[in-house]
Design a protein around this motif. Structure first.
Motif, PDB file in Angstrom:
ATOM      1  N   ILE A  87      44.878  21.638  57.769  1.00  0.00           N
ATOM      2  CA  ILE A  87      43.491  21.195  57.650  1.00  0.00           C
ATOM      3  C   ILE A  87      43.354  19.833  58.319  1.00  0.00           C
ATOM      4  N   GLU A  88      42.431  19.741  59.245  1.00  0.00           N
ATOM      5  CA  GLU A  88      42.126  18.466  59.887  1.00  0.00           C
ATOM      6  C   GLU A  88      40.763  17.991  59.408  1.00  0.00           C
ATOM      7  N   THR A  89      40.666  16.707  59.121  1.00  0.00           N
ATOM      8  CA  THR A  89      39.440  16.134  58.561  1.00  0.00           C
ATOM      9  C   THR A  89      38.954  14.991  59.442  1.00  0.00           C
ATOM     10  N   PHE A  90      37.656  14.951  59.673  1.00  0.00           N
ATOM     11  CA  PHE A  90      37.081  13.836  60.419  1.00  0.00           C
ATOM     12  C   PHE A  90      35.674  13.553  59.915  1.00  0.00           C
ATOM     13  N   GLU A  91      35.175  12.389  60.273  1.00  0.00           N
ATOM     14  CA  GLU A  91      33.822  11.979  59.911  1.00  0.00           C
ATOM     15  C   GLU A  91      32.937  12.034  61.153  1.00  0.00           C
ATOM     16  N   THR A  92      31.692  12.402  60.936  1.00  0.00           N
ATOM     17  CA  THR A  92      30.741  12.400  62.046  1.00  0.00           C
ATOM     18  C   THR A  92      29.366  12.029  61.525  1.00  0.00           C
ATOM     19  N   ALA A  93      28.524  11.548  62.403  1.00  0.00           N
ATOM     20  CA  ALA A  93      27.156  11.190  62.031  1.00  0.00           C
ATOM     21  C   ALA A  93      26.233  12.380  62.251  1.00  0.00           C
ATOM     22  N   ILE A  94      25.123  12.378  61.522  1.00  0.00           N
ATOM     23  CA  ILE A  94      24.079  13.396  61.696  1.00  0.00           C
ATOM     24  C   ILE A  94      22.862  12.695  62.304  1.00  0.00           C
ATOM     25  N   PRO A  95      22.789  12.616  63.621  1.00  0.00           N
ATOM     26  CA  PRO A  95      21.671  11.884  64.236  1.00  0.00           C
ATOM     27  C   PRO A  95      20.319  12.510  63.923  1.00  0.00           C
ATOM     28  N   LEU A 140      19.328  13.460  61.169  1.00  0.00           N
ATOM     29  CA  LEU A 140      18.900  13.023  59.835  1.00  0.00           C
ATOM     30  C   LEU A 140      19.199  11.535  59.650  1.00  0.00           C
ATOM     31  N   GLY A 141      18.836  10.761  60.654  1.00  0.00           N
ATOM     32  CA  GLY A 141      18.918   9.326  60.529  1.00  0.00           C
ATOM     33  C   GLY A 141      20.311   8.738  60.598  1.00  0.00           C
ATOM     34  N   GLY A 142      21.275   9.495  61.094  1.00  0.00           N
ATOM     35  CA  GLY A 142      22.623   8.975  61.244  1.00  0.00           C
ATOM     36  C   GLY A 142      23.474   9.035  59.993  1.00  0.00           C
ATOM     37  N   ARG A 143      23.087   9.858  59.039  1.00  0.00           N
ATOM     38  CA  ARG A 143      23.917  10.025  57.838  1.00  0.00           C
ATOM     39  C   ARG A 143      25.349  10.392  58.222  1.00  0.00           C
ATOM     40  N   ASN A 144      26.303   9.885  57.469  1.00  0.00           N
ATOM     41  CA  ASN A 144      27.700  10.200  57.728  1.00  0.00           C
ATOM     42  C   ASN A 144      28.099  11.453  56.958  1.00  0.00           C
ATOM     43  N   ARG A 145      28.976  12.260  57.565  1.00  0.00           N
ATOM     44  CA  ARG A 145      29.391  13.490  56.902  1.00  0.00           C
ATOM     45  C   ARG A 145      30.852  13.794  57.194  1.00  0.00           C
ATOM     46  N   THR A 146      31.549  14.282  56.175  1.00  0.00           N
ATOM     47  CA  THR A 146      32.940  14.698  56.324  1.00  0.00           C
ATOM     48  C   THR A 146      32.986  16.165  56.742  1.00  0.00           C
ATOM     49  N   VAL A 147      33.814  16.442  57.743  1.00  0.00           N
ATOM     50  CA  VAL A 147      34.014  17.809  58.237  1.00  0.00           C
ATOM     51  C   VAL A 147      35.488  18.151  58.069  1.00  0.00           C
ATOM     52  N   ARG A 148      35.772  19.331  57.515  1.00  0.00           N
ATOM     53  CA  ARG A 148      37.140  19.780  57.268  1.00  0.00           C
ATOM     54  C   ARG A 148      37.362  21.068  58.064  1.00  0.00           C
ATOM     55  N   VAL A 149      38.401  21.080  58.882  1.00  0.00           N
ATOM     56  CA  VAL A 149      38.656  22.213  59.768  1.00  0.00           C
ATOM     57  C   VAL A 149      39.978  22.860  59.384  1.00  0.00           C
ATOM     58  N   LEU A 150      39.915  24.122  58.981  1.00  0.00           N
ATOM     59  CA  LEU A 150      41.111  24.899  58.660  1.00  0.00           C
ATOM     60  C   LEU A 150      41.537  25.671  59.903  1.00  0.00           C
ATOM     61  N   LEU A 151      42.715  25.335  60.398  1.00  0.00           N
ATOM     62  CA  LEU A 151      43.250  26.003  61.579  1.00  0.00           C
ATOM     63  C   LEU A 151      44.101  27.193  61.162  1.00  0.00           C
ATOM     64  N   PRO A 152      44.071  28.275  61.931  1.00  0.00           N
ATOM     65  CA  PRO A 152      44.786  29.490  61.540  1.00  0.00           C
ATOM     66  C   PRO A 152      46.289  29.364  61.749  1.00  0.00           C
ATOM     67  N   PRO A 153      47.076  30.169  61.052  1.00  0.00           N
ATOM     68  CA  PRO A 153      48.521  30.200  61.302  1.00  0.00           C
ATOM     69  C   PRO A 153      48.797  30.483  62.776  1.00  0.00           C
ATOM     70  N   GLY A 154      49.717  29.732  63.351  1.00  0.00           N
ATOM     71  CA  GLY A 154      50.080  29.923  64.750  1.00  0.00           C
ATOM     72  C   GLY A 154      49.250  29.140  65.726  1.00  0.00           C
ATOM     73  N   TYR A 155      48.243  28.383  65.244  1.00  0.00           N
ATOM     74  CA  TYR A 155      47.363  27.657  66.163  1.00  0.00           C
ATOM     75  C   TYR A 155      48.132  26.667  67.025  1.00  0.00           C
ATOM     76  N   LYS A 156      49.114  25.988  66.442  1.00  0.00           N
ATOM     77  CA  LYS A 156      49.840  24.944  67.162  1.00  0.00           C
ATOM     78  C   LYS A 156      50.874  25.502  68.144  1.00  0.00           C
ATOM     79  N   THR A 157      51.280  26.764  67.941  1.00  0.00           N
ATOM     80  CA  THR A 157      52.337  27.325  68.789  1.00  0.00           C
ATOM     81  C   THR A 157      51.795  28.268  69.856  1.00  0.00           C
ATOM     82  N   ASP A 158      50.764  29.062  69.496  1.00  0.00           N
ATOM     83  CA  ASP A 158      50.180  29.988  70.458  1.00  0.00           C
ATOM     84  C   ASP A 158      49.034  29.283  71.182  1.00  0.00           C
ATOM     85  N   ARG A 159      49.353  28.495  72.177  1.00  0.00           N
ATOM     86  CA  ARG A 159      48.383  27.591  72.783  1.00  0.00           C
ATOM     87  C   ARG A 159      47.447  28.263  73.789  1.00  0.00           C
TER      88      ARG A 159
END
Length: 281
Positions: free
Chosen positions: A3-11, A13-32
């Motif tokens: 799971i990779e997590t990052f913050e981004t703004a919502i322009p 909606l006035g630039g509100r900050n929001r956390t985004v969580r990304v679940l990568l599938p098995p094998g994502y790092k090896t099967d490029r």
């Protein structure tokens, strides 16, 4: 699970900050060389970990996908979870997840006492997903783009928003997962939106428990939740949605909780993986 997590703004909606969580599938790092379909989900904090979940229970999505992979299921996808807005005692979540205003929210749910209305920011929130988040995800990760490979899902108000988004932007999404849809919030507007924008080439998953409520003080809420979902199902059937593009689950005795959605998620994701183009590699 990765799971990779990052913050981004919502322009939008006035630039509100929001956390985004990304679940990568098995094998994502090896099967490029492989690219993956994407499922965008609401209430991202509740999806992957009990530590971040509002009530200490999560959807067990990573565990479910790891289990499928361990059973030699080669289908894969990326899941993008966007945290909700907890401001205004949770009313801001309702604001962002509905394009329509509920002008009497305190009459529907007791916890909204003191708030004149809720909703109305859903179009801007959808614009954030379409114009800001999706390009960012497509830049950062090896995604498959286009509606045939992109879905959207959520529960309760997140289910209402996901249905709205599916029919508002079929150029982006081809599939929707609407768990325990809070259609009560703006039922007439939601039904009209689906009817006015209906397309037979979109896939819809609906589910509902028979003991769901958003206010324990209102005895009619379980029947309201159930009937609203059945009404959406019946509308889709009456308009001619093919049987293989509609799945509606009635979960006897299930309540309105992450535990219930975690229990039903494996059935949903198996159904979705069969329909998202590119999931099989």
């Amino acid at each position: 699970m990765t799971i990779e997590t990052f913050e981004t703004a919502i322009p939008q909606l006035g630039g509100r900050n929001r956390t985004v969580r990304v679940l990568l599938p098995p094998g994502y790092k090896t099967d490029r060389q492989r690219r993956y379909p994407v499922l965008y989900m609401q209430d991202g904090h509740n999806l992957f970990s009990p530590e971040t979940a509002t009530f200490g229970k999560h959807w067990e999505i990573g565990e479910t996908l790891d289990r499928l992979a361990s059973q030699d299921d080669r289908r894969r996808l990326i899941i993008v979870g966007v945290d909700c807005n907890h401001d205004r005692q949770g009313m801001s979540r309702l604001d962002e997840y509905s394009p329509w205003v509920n002008p009497a929210i305190s009459m529907d749910i007791s916890r909204a006492r003191g708030f004149a209305s809720a909703g109305g920011e859903g179009a801007a929130y959808l614009a954030f997903i379409a114009e800001t988040l999706m390009p960012l995800i497509n830049m950062k990760y090896r995604t498959l783009t286009g509606p045939a490979s992109t879905g959207i899902a959520g529960s309760s108000m997140g289910g209402l928003f996901s249905l709205y988004a599916l029919y508002e932007r079929p150029d982006l999404f081809g599939l929707c997962g609407a768990f325990s849809t809070a259609a009560w919030f703006a039922k007439e507007a939601l039904i009209k939106h689906i009817a006015d924008h209906f397309r037979p080439d979109l896939s819809v998953y609906l589910d509902i428990g028979t003991r769901e409520t958003s206010d324990d003080s209102k005895e009619d809420f379980p029947n309201r939740y159930l009937q609203d979902t059945l009404d959406i199902r019946d509308l889709l059937i009456s308009r001619g949605l093919p049987q293989d593009r509609l799945l509606c689950i009635i979960d006897e005795g299930a309540n309105h909780s992450e535990q219930s959605w975690a229990r039903r998620f494996p059935g949903f994701i198996t159904w979705a993986l069969d329909r998202l183009e590119g999931a099989a590699g």
